[in-house]
Write an enzyme that holds these catalytic residues in place. Structure first.
Site, PDB file in Angstrom:
ATOM      1  CD  GLU A  85      -3.135   0.409   2.327  1.00  0.00           C
ATOM      2  OE1 GLU A  85      -3.893  -0.188   2.183  1.00  0.00           O
ATOM      3  OE2 GLU A  85      -2.799   0.938   3.579  1.00  0.00           O
ATOM      4  N   GLY A 217      -3.924  38.258 -25.362  1.00  0.00           N
ATOM      5  CA  GLY A 217      -5.184  38.008 -24.383  1.00  0.00           C
ATOM      6  C   GLY A 217      -6.149  37.234 -25.013  1.00  0.00           C
ATOM      7  N   GLY A 220      -5.451  31.527 -24.043  1.00  0.00           N
ATOM      8  CA  GLY A 220      -5.388  30.123 -22.952  1.00  0.00           C
ATOM      9  C   GLY A 220      -4.307  30.363 -22.250  1.00  0.00           C
TER      10      GLY A 220
END
Length: 1135
Positions: A85, A217, A220
């Site tokens: 784990e 502008g 993204g």
């Protein structure tokens, strides 16, 4: 590309623990406290812990958690389940950014890390069970070691409840670092994130790396920064995403608030950390974070002070930290010393991505409306790949009918969308006045215009164009492509809207006019004083308008006036204001407009195609004039006196067909840089001397009546280009040597030119000398005839020499290797030469040699080592002399250059009717073969051979070869030749690199791809093909043979080491004398390019022949052998 398929996060926290130690006490209370805080926590039941390996349910739970807390207790390591784990958790930390914390419950971190005590005993038992060198146990130890070094809590003595409250508080704070919302439809994000992650070099822990994302502008940048932040923030001790730095710093008046937020987020403090000043904040950031591995994103930075205050230097942060800056201003990134390797321009979406994003926003899944393709394309064209525009317009049009789409597009063509416009306008608002003026001029007038022309206009209007354009490029408002100014359509629309909003109803109160109706309104009536600074009106077709005589004089601010295809219906004179800096009226049919009395500020005057016979009287008042264009003024017969314009730099009188005399003032003008008189076919009088010391370009091409070139009494260091093509001059003066900076002299088609002065050898800077078509030029001067015996080198920089279609009978001047040392292109076609100098093989720079239609040429000696192009069509005497001989190294040399070099392609065209034996003949109109990525990597190049037939009835020869692979096609070669009087062979070598990256060999590169070459032709007798490759390993040869991927005769191997065993290969020729000759030839061809200094290792050539071809090939080799002067027949061209 759509968003990735990462597991959706379900749980806030995953708890890893040893049940027998903590389940019934500490764990139960910790879970309850977390639950009380609203923290959704995963705790497994004992029923899930069956067997030796963790089940899929636990694996998924780990992957779907934001955070994992490992509780190391005394018996934790005794459970292989727990160890597996922990290993899975650490794996997710590395690969998925899982946050991991540790609790040391009644154990010390060093006990886990080393391990020792109970952890040592537990690991010894696992080694006994699984083996001392078990990879599984090693993996567990590594996981324990890494986890024990993470941030965590040590619980030894005291009340568990106090510890639990502290843990819950810290967990809740850390969970504040939850992933950011990226976008509703994150199209195209994943591929860009992958690229940015590679640039960030996350594996390296050395130092601090800063990366800059810049772009216009709405492109993204923030979206991409959020996506990369989400993907990697779990790999850092702490992280902070400071959004809207520009706006926040503006609202806060200073940067203290941002510094406080940065410190609080990275130090995981709930209470606000108070900073007294920006300087104190900078020092506090450095002091507190210099040992922390942090991820910091500074979004939308627009001022260097912001960077200096928040991330001044890399040593403010710990090793392995990553700082990402997004901005519209590339210069900010440069000023902050971010390495250009780590600067990335965020570009518009690809067409397919833009269509997907628009569809996601405009067409909901339940929508039944059908929208015409042309309307969708119209929106896509308007958005131009800008994500913001696609999202805004798509959302607005979602669910609307076709007629609304059509109406919206019409509106957008006039008035931009406010939401989009407001975002784009931020970049404009941050500009200074000079840049604002330049931006508006480009948006309204100069998009897609030549950059140098626009610079002249802007500078003439008292704007600083160079720095202005640089800043606009850095702010992503413009870019330059192919020497033209470009601007996104939406940014252009924003600029025009700024001008429109200066006064919605009265165009006379706007600064710029470009629409026909607006110009007509202002110029056809008395509107009083107006605010117009610039008018550019260029309708697509000739248009007649009425211009009031005093319309322009009332425009006291007018600095720029450009009219084209405009005709004034008013018959009288038009008056212009003295403030005007640039005036152009192409094709003006009326007299040139007049200026008011007084000092004129005009810098550029362009009256191209104007109907005038003499220069206007006011010409003497244009003291500031720099650029004068009267080209194509067919009626102009008199040239102006340039002494009236002391600042003139460029004079264009091209194609003034009736201009007879050039004014003497041009010979003495001190500031004149460019004089263009090309196409002035009546010009016959030119000054006898030339003393214009700054003249850089003199173009007299096509002045067919000009018989004498002026004397140059003194050295002129300005003149670099001289055009005399098609003139009637008979000779050049010996003083031509005084053009000491001349780089290009063009004398093609000077039919009366009979000689050149030997002083031409003193032109040490000349690179191009064009004499093609000088049919009375019978010899080129020899260097030995030069008047200066101390000059050892002649024409040392000349790279291009064109002597085609002259009347040369010999080229002995080329024998002298101290001259023409930089020659790369030599054209001798259509001369009466019988031989080439034998020393030509020592001209190592020569890449192209053309001797086409030299009908008396009897032989071609050994060629230069790096020649790429040879054209010898129409050389009848070569064919009559029997075997056309050519150094066989011509192609082999190209294919054996080191792989790291930029190897050229090679082409030859020569008389002959039979393909060389080494070329694989193709009987059909196609040839195909299969290749995997491994095999293709062995390919060095391809050889194509075409035999062009002699057929007078069919005239020209043409062929097209197309390569097909992966259902795609590429034009491999396409050629057209004029009619040939005999059969000719065309040979072409091309590197395999041109196709690399275009062909998809499958996910693992193991798929076999079929390659197909198809031939379509006119008057082609036969053709052949061959693949040049590196040596094939035995297993690859076995695969070829077993799978029958191709005819082995297609392959021609070139070895890198010459060994005895290879020389005895069954694929090689068995005749020892030929082998010896071949090896000698190979050794002769070892010098590579790169200043002639790099030595290439010996190479051994293998000829792979199918059975049945070997005998003919060997007999050919024996019969061809070596020529009298060491040359080798074409049949050995690649052997």
């Amino acid at each position: 590309m759509a968003s990735s398929s990462k597991p959706v996060k379900v749980y806030h926290v995953f708890l890893s623990f040893r049940g027998t130690d903590v389940r019934d006490n500490f764990l139960r209370h910790l879970y309850a406290a977390l639950d009380l805080k609203g923290i959704y926590t995963y705790v497994d039941s004992e029923e899930l812990r069956k067997g030796e390996e963790i089940g899929p349910a636990l694996t998924k739970a780990i992957e779907k958690s934001h955070m994992a807390v490992i509780i190391f207790s005394e018996d934790y390591a005794s459970s292989s389940w727990c160890l597996e784990e922990a290993a899975k958790i650490m794996e997710c930390r590395e690969e998925r950014g899982l946050m991991v914390f540790t609790v040391f419950y009644k154990v010390e971190p060093r006990e886990v890390r080393t391990p020792r005590d109970k952890y040592r005993k537990a690991m010894d038992k696992h080694e006994s069970k699984y083996g001392e060198n078990s990879e599984e146990v090693k993996r567990w130890k590594k996981a324990l070691s890494k986890a024990s070094n993470l941030s965590g809590w040590e619980l030894k003595d005291g009340d568990d409840s106090d510890h639990i409250q502290r843990i819950v508080k810290d967990v809740a704070t850390s969970l504040g670092r939850t992933p950011l919302h990226v976008a509703k439809h994150p199209v195209g994000i994943d591929s860009r994130v992958v690229k940015l992650k590679s640039m960030l070099n996350l594996e390296s822990q050395d130092g601090v790396l800063m990366m800059g994302l810049w772009g216009k502008g709405g492109i993204g940048k923030t979206t991409l920064a959020k996506a990369i932040y989400n993907d990697i923030f779990g790999k850092f001790d702490s992280s902070s995403f400071l959004a809207d730095v520009r706006e926040t710093s503006k609202e806060c008046k200073d940067l203290v608030t941002l510094q406080e937020k940065l410190l609080s987020e990275i130090l995981l403090r709930k209470e606000k950390l108070v900073v007294s000043s920006v300087d104190a904040g900078s020092e506090l950031i450095r002091e507190r974070l210099q040992h922390k591995k942090v991820l910091l994103v500074l979004d939308d930075v627009d001022d260097l002070r912001q960077l200096n205050a928040l991330a001044g230097e890399g040593n403010w942060f710990g090793n392995g930290s990553r700082i990402i800056v997004t901005t519209r201003d590339k210069h900010l990134i440069t000023c902050h010393a971010i390495d250009q390797v780590h600067v990335c321009e965020v570009k518009a979406l690809e067409d397919c991505e833009a269509r997907e994003l628009l569809s996601n926003h405009a067409f909901s899944t339940h929508q039944k409306l059908e929208i015409r393709r042309d309307l969708v394309d119209g929106v896509l064209n308007h958005a131009g790949g800008l994500p913001l525009a696609l999202e805004v317009l798509g959302s607005f049009l979602c669910g609307r009918r076709e007629d609304v789409w059509e109406s919206s597009l019409k509106k957008l063509s006039r008035i931009p969308n406010k939401t989009i416009n407001d975002v784009l306008k931020i970049s404009y608002d941050g500009l200074e006045e000079n840049e604002k003026e330049i931006f508006l001029d480009i948006a309204c007038f100069f998009k897609r215009r030549d950059t140098e022309y626009v610079k002249k206009v802007l500078n003439s209007c008292e704007l600083e164009a160079v720095i202005g354009l640089e800043i606009l490029i850095e702010r992503s408002l413009i870019n330059i492509e192919h020497e033209q100014l470009q601007m996104h359509d939406l940014i252009q629309s924003m600029g025009k809207d700024i001008v429109r909003l200066e006064c919605r109803d009265d165009p006379g109160r706007r600064s710029r006019l470009w629409l026909l109706d607006d110009v007509v309104d202002v110029t056809s009536s008395d509107m009083g004083d107006c605010a117009v600074k610039a008018i550019v009106l260029e309708p697509p077709t000739p248009t007649e308008i009425y211009i009031d005589p005093d319309a322009f004089t009332k425009m006291r601010k007018l600095r720029l006036l450009i009219l084209r295809n405009v005709h004034n219906s008013f018959q009288g004179p038009i008056y212009l204001p003295n403030e005007l800096r640039w005036f152009r009226w192409a094709g003006c049919a009326r007299p040139i407009p007049e200026f008011s009395p007084g000092r004129k500020k005009l810098v550029g005057l362009d009256m191209k195609e104007c109907n005038m016979t003499v220069v206007p009287k006011q010409f003497k008042d244009f003291q500031q004039l720099k650029y004068l264009n009267f080209s194509e003024c067919q009626s102009l017969f008199q040239m102006p006196d340039l002494s009236c314009t002391p600042n003139l730099e460029e004079l264009d009188l091209q194609d003034c067909k009736n201009l007879v005399e050039a004014h003497d003032s041009i010979a003495y003008h001190d500031k004149l840089l460019v004089l263009n008189l090309s196409g002035c076919s009546e010009l016959c009088v030119f000054p006898n001397v030339l003393k214009s010391k700054n003249l850089g370009v003199l173009d007299l091409d096509g002045c067919t009546k000009l018989e004498k070139f002026p004397d140059i009494p003194h050295k002129l260091e300005g003149l670099k280009e001289l055009g005399l093509q098609g003139t009637a001059i008979k000779e050049l003066p010996t003083s031509i040597e005084n053009l000491v900076s001349l780089e290009g002299m063009h004398l093609s088609n000077c039919k009366n030119l009979v000689s050149l002065p030997s002083s031409i050898y003193k032109l040490q800077n000349i690179e191009t000398l064009a004499l093609g078509g000088c049919t009375n030029l019978i010899e080129f001067p020899k260097h030995e005839d030069s008047v200066d015996p101390h000059m050892k080198f002649g024409l040392s920089n000349l790279s291009w020499l064109d002597l085609s279609e002259c009347n040369l009978s010999e080229v002995e001047f080329l024998e002298n290797l101290s001259c023409f040392s930089s020659l790369t292109n030599l054209f001798l076609s259509e001369n009466d030469i019988t031989c080439l100098p034998t020393s030509i093989n020592k001209r190592h720079q020569l890449r192209q040699l053309e001797v086409s239609n030299c009908r008396r040429l009897q032989g071609i000696p050994e060629l230069p080592p790096f020649l790429s192009i040879l054209r010898a069509e129409g050389c009848k005497s070569l064919q009559k002399n029997g075997e056309f001989t050519l150094n066989h190294n011509f192609f082999r040399r190209t294919s054996t250059m080191p792989l790291g070099q930029n190897r050229p392609s090679s082409v030859i065209l020569f008389p002959g009717g039979e393909m060389p034996e080494w070329v694989f003949p193709v009987e059909d109109d196609f040839v195909s073969f299969m290749a995997s990525a491994n095999l293709y990597d062995k390919f060095i190049g391809f050889v194509l051979c075409v035999v062009l037939g002699n057929d007078e009835q069919q005239g020209e020869h043409s062929f097209e070869v197309v390569l097909h692979a992966n259902d795609k096609s590429w034009a491999y070669n396409e050629k057209t030749f004029d009619a040939l009087d005999s059969d000719h062979i065309w040979l072409h070598y091309r590197m395999s690199d041109w196709l690399r990256g275009r062909v998809d060999f499958g996910q693992n590169g193991e798929s076999n791809v079929r390659f197909l070459l198809t031939m379509s032709s006119t008057n082609v007798r036969k053709w052949g093909f061959r693949i040049i490759c590196k040596p094939l390993e035995d297993d690859l040869k076995a695969v070829l043979q077993d799978n029958q991927l191709m005819d082995p005769a297609l392959l021609y191997e070139i070895g890198h080491e010459s060994t005895d065993s290879e020389a005895e290969s069954s694929h090689m020729h068995e005749d020892s004398s030929i082998e010896t000759d071949l090896q000698k030839d190979l050794q002769d061809c070892q010098l590579s390019t790169d200043k002639h200094s790099q030595i290439v290792s010996k190479r051994n050539h293998k000829l792979i022949l199918p059975q049945g071809m070997q005998t003919s090939a060997m007999s050919t080799a024996n019969s061809t052998g070596r020529g009298e002067h060491g040359s080798v027949g074409l049949q050995l061209l690649l052997e």
